[in-house]
Write a protein that holds these residues in place. Sequence first.
Motif, PDB file in Angstrom:
ATOM      1  N   SER A  67       0.509  -1.250   0.122  1.00  0.00           N
ATOM      2  CA  SER A  67      -0.161  -0.061   0.242  1.00  0.00           C
ATOM      3  C   SER A  67       1.423   0.897  -0.076  1.00  0.00           C
ATOM      4  O   SER A  67       0.615   2.132  -0.103  1.00  0.00           O
ATOM      5  N   GLN A 100      -3.484  -1.877  -6.780  1.00  0.00           N
ATOM      6  CA  GLN A 100      -2.646  -0.855  -6.857  1.00  0.00           C
ATOM      7  C   GLN A 100      -1.775   0.509  -6.761  1.00  0.00           C
ATOM      8  O   GLN A 100      -1.839   0.740  -6.149  1.00  0.00           O
ATOM      9  N   GLN A 136      -8.095  -3.462   0.582  1.00  0.00           N
ATOM     10  CA  GLN A 136      -8.668  -1.888   0.690  1.00  0.00           C
ATOM     11  C   GLN A 136      -9.298  -1.521   2.116  1.00  0.00           C
ATOM     12  O   GLN A 136      -8.613  -0.352   2.721  1.00  0.00           O
ATOM     13  N   ARG A 150      -6.746  -2.031   4.751  1.00  0.00           N
ATOM     14  CA  ARG A 150      -5.289  -1.230   4.894  1.00  0.00           C
ATOM     15  C   ARG A 150      -4.727  -0.001   6.259  1.00  0.00           C
ATOM     16  O   ARG A 150      -6.339   0.308   7.025  1.00  0.00           O
TER      17      ARG A 150
END
Lengths: 265, 265
Positions: A209, A262, B262, B265
């Motif tokens: 991330s 990502q 997502q 995260r």
Amino acid sequence: MVSSLPITDPDDPRIEPYRAVRERDLIGREHRFIAEGEVVLRVLLRQRRFAVESLLLAENRFDTLTELLGSLDPAVPVYQASRTVMDAIVGFPIHRGILALARRAPLPPPETLLAALPEDALVLGLVGLSNHDNVGGIFRNAAAFGASAALLDGETCDPLYRKAIRVSVGGALVVPFTRAMSAWEMVDHLRHAGFEVLSLSPSGSETLSQIRREGRTALLLGAEGPGLPPALLATTRSVTIPMSGGFDSLNVATTSGIALYQLTR
Amino acid sequence: MVSSLPITDPDDPRIEPYRAVRERDLIGREHRFIAEGEVVLRVLLRQRRFAVESLLLAENRFDTLTELLGSLDPAVPVYQASRTVMDAIVGFPIHRGILALARRAPLPPPETLLAALPEDALVLGLVGLSNHDNVGGIFRNAAAFGASAALLDGETCDPLYRKAIRVSVGGALVVPFTRAMSAWEMVDHLRHAGFEVLSLSPSGSETLSQIRREGRTALLLGAEGPGLPPALLATTRSVTIPMSGGFDSLNVATTSGIALYQLTR
């Protein structure tokens, strides 16, 4: 207007390439491959890399495909057979009733493929991926997220194997690919072409991330279990997807989807 | 010290639950399920929700599992058979040579399951997912990213089906789940329990990468093709994963992986 050529004898020499599909797939078809199903056929007829040599359809499918067949070169023979004859030719029931024979394009040298890619290209490098479902799933994701190309090492299986194409929903016909002899040769070619090389691994040192893509980027994926060789991780920018719960590994096709998501955000 | 009980006759009544595994799986096993393979067995023996009733091992596997079998309740019978006898019992070759019979826990009412979850719980809602590979893949991802639970509608297939457990790499044994009668009932239960309900769809109105999770969050996933009902999308916060290249749909298991990535995260 496309017309169909009826086949009534499973031994008809014209449909020889469709005979015993599974066995033939295993020994390889040299410069050809078989694609199956309507979704894949639609993709096949839309692209220009692979020339379609013939179709074999179950009787009841011809009428449902009229519009699609309108985009076919009229010189391409469309064979039609009853379900019984088709199953006898192929060696097992083709539920979708649609098969196509197409010509492979020769694989370009890696440097040629890479040189033709855009300045912000995103390329996947597949290392030791011998499972057709995984390779098909990766090509599906690569097409969905607009990856520019894929490089395959010698151990990675054929993306144009019938099942891989099916699982890719045609992505294997869309995303350009070629082979390098080894992962090392792959990395060499990528670096010469100006790519930053990322490698995905549960033991990677950076978190996915936090990665922002700048310029040409390549992402190496290895098989579940063995993963990428530690020496390869050490010489590239190794990246991990943090996980919880003691489950430390995702399926490699899912991993490719997450990484592509990502890197294309 | 676990000792094994040799089975030499495929008709031995003690191994009756392992007979004709595929056929038995299809008609259902009521309060039991079959798990296969070493990785799944390892997960099964580590959790407390499902009681193991017996094991059936191929002769050559007993010695390789000594350490693992040490964690087994000594009262649980471990049957051992030659490959030939095992294949005759099961009805097809079990390459991994490891089968376990376990008892299902009764499914709790959705409100009971949801009430027990933490304040920042992330729950998956599976709607119309009838493919065991996809459901298995979703449970694998749910376990990997630490999802708290899953709710299943009536059309979604059994996560404790042998193949689904195998594809989940044991995730189906780890992530708590229960059933709601329908997607609507599922959404009702989630809202009553204070969950914000997101629904994933290619036609979703918000972009996944802009979603930040606050408090209890549920994520609904529908089958490829039909997707989630438009009325359901309209009454929830619908979310999309932007894609390029004319490929507008990902595999649903891959989608779950991307969304879980997502949202955690």
